[in-house]
Design a protein around this motif. Structure first.
Motif, PDB file in Angstrom:
ATOM      1  N   PHE A 197     -15.385  22.239  50.495  1.00 45.34           N
ATOM      2  CA  PHE A 197     -14.337  22.216  51.521  1.00 45.34           C
ATOM      3  C   PHE A 197     -13.051  22.824  50.973  1.00 45.34           C
ATOM      4  CE2 PHE A 197     -10.670  19.911  53.375  1.00 45.34           C
ATOM      5  CZ  PHE A 197     -10.783  20.350  54.683  1.00 45.34           C
ATOM      6  N   THR A 198     -12.537  23.804  51.671  1.00 43.02           N
ATOM      7  CA  THR A 198     -11.243  24.387  51.323  1.00 43.02           C
ATOM      8  C   THR A 198     -10.372  24.409  52.569  1.00 43.02           C
ATOM      9  OG1 THR A 198     -12.053  26.636  51.746  1.00 43.02           O
ATOM     10  CG2 THR A 198     -12.197  25.823  49.477  1.00 43.02           C
ATOM     11  N   PHE A 199      -9.134  24.047  52.398  1.00 41.20           N
ATOM     12  CA  PHE A 199      -8.225  24.023  53.540  1.00 41.20           C
ATOM     13  C   PHE A 199      -6.817  24.341  53.065  1.00 41.20           C
ATOM     14  CE2 PHE A 199      -5.127  21.447  56.029  1.00 41.20           C
ATOM     15  CZ  PHE A 199      -5.139  22.234  57.168  1.00 41.20           C
ATOM     16  N   THR A 200      -6.235  25.350  53.676  1.00 40.64           N
ATOM     17  CA  THR A 200      -4.842  25.702  53.425  1.00 40.64           C
ATOM     18  C   THR A 200      -4.098  25.590  54.746  1.00 40.64           C
ATOM     19  OG1 THR A 200      -5.467  27.253  51.674  1.00 40.64           O
ATOM     20  CG2 THR A 200      -3.249  27.466  52.593  1.00 40.64           C
ATOM     21  N   PRO A 201      -3.149  24.663  54.862  1.00 43.51           N
ATOM     22  CA  PRO A 201      -2.431  24.504  56.136  1.00 43.51           C
ATOM     23  C   PRO A 201      -1.725  25.801  56.518  1.00 43.51           C
ATOM     24  CG  PRO A 201      -1.982  22.678  54.650  1.00 43.51           C
ATOM     25  CD  PRO A 201      -2.691  23.707  53.842  1.00 43.51           C
ATOM     26  N   ALA A 217     -11.979  24.057  59.571  1.00 38.51           N
ATOM     27  CA  ALA A 217     -12.429  24.092  58.181  1.00 38.51           C
ATOM     28  C   ALA A 217     -13.508  23.042  57.933  1.00 38.51           C
ATOM     29  CB  ALA A 217     -11.247  23.884  57.243  1.00 38.51           C
ATOM     30  N   VAL A 218     -13.345  21.866  58.524  1.00 41.99           N
ATOM     31  CA  VAL A 218     -14.373  20.822  58.393  1.00 41.99           C
ATOM     32  C   VAL A 218     -15.670  21.300  59.030  1.00 41.99           C
ATOM     33  CG1 VAL A 218     -15.046  18.502  59.124  1.00 41.99           C
ATOM     34  CG2 VAL A 218     -12.724  18.922  58.282  1.00 41.99           C
ATOM     35  N   ARG A 219     -15.569  21.910  60.191  1.00 44.27           N
ATOM     36  CA  ARG A 219     -16.770  22.385  60.887  1.00 44.27           C
ATOM     37  C   ARG A 219     -17.490  23.454  60.069  1.00 44.27           C
ATOM     38  NH1 ARG A 219     -18.233  25.946  65.416  1.00 44.27           N
ATOM     39  NH2 ARG A 219     -19.813  24.903  66.667  1.00 44.27           N
TER      40      ARG A 219
END
Length: 222
Positions: free
Chosen positions: A73-77, A93-95
């Motif tokens: 999981f990678t997430f950059t706001p 990103a979760v999906r």
């Protein structure tokens, strides 16, 4: 691999992460019920007891596989926008991770995933809601709506139906007695396209975000 000699098996070097990744791959490719310590050992070319030296049993192995999936999981706001834009980016990103690892939604449907790694994907959304002024109880409930929606979309509509699949469903809907199912038959042209895929996911997400934003304004007295 199952025919590998004991001497060759002994020379296979493994670590917990490699085993967890192999378990995750088996889960994604073959499903939850296909995973066993014996079959995974065969896949890795080692004896079954070798795996028990790393994991006490299947449940501990499943926990490690979930951790391996969460590590993807990678997430950059987004730099611009408010709560809505950040939540939208986070849920997409979760999906992405759930689409990459289809065993995760299936596993979560069977049992709670409460180990720390499982919360790695959830914590940012909770923080966004708290930062936006939602009290903890409201933030928890709003997050739960998002969580159930994303998970459900992957269980019941992970992809858009093919044209043939849509035509088949539409034909079935049109066979319904119109006097008994007037609304369904009236929407028969539109319903098949709503049964999965990115467009449907984004539509549902925007409806939920509408509600969260309206609730935020209400709480803030705006």
């Amino acid at each position: 691999m199952s025919g590998m000699s004991k001497a060759n098996r002994a020379r296979v070097a493994l670590d917990r992460d490699e085993i967890a990744r192999a378990a995750l791959a088996m889960l994604d490719e073959e499903g939850i019920d296909a995973l066993s310590m014996r079959r995974l050992a065969e896949r890795l070319g080692v004896g079954t007891m070798t795996l028990y030296g790393y994991f006490r049993g299947k449940q501990e192995l499943l926990d490690a596989a979930v951790g391996a999936a969460a590590a993807d999981f990678t997430f950059t706001p987004p730099e611009e926008g408010g709560l809505r834009e950040r939540l939208r980016a986070h849920q997409r990103a979760v999906r992405e991770v759930l689409a990459r690892h289809p065993s995760l939604p299936q596993l979560r449907a069977r049992q709670a995933l409460v180990q720390p790694a499982a919360f790695r994907m959830s914590d940012p959304a909770m923080q966004m809601l708290l930062d936006a002024g939602f009290p903890p109880d409201e933030a928890a409930r709003a997050f739960r709506v998002l969580f159930v929606y994303v998970l459900g979309s992957m269980l019941f509509g992970p992809r858009e139906l093919t044209a043939d699949e849509q035509r088949s469903i539409k034909a079935g809907l049109l066979l319904l007695p119109e006097d008994e199912f007037p609304a369904i038959t009236a929407a028969a042209d539109a319903l098949p396209a709503s049964m999965g895929g990115d467009v449907q996911f984004d539509y549902g997400l925007e409806v939920i975000l509408d509600g969260i934003e309206a609730r935020r304004r209400q709480l803030a007295g705006e």
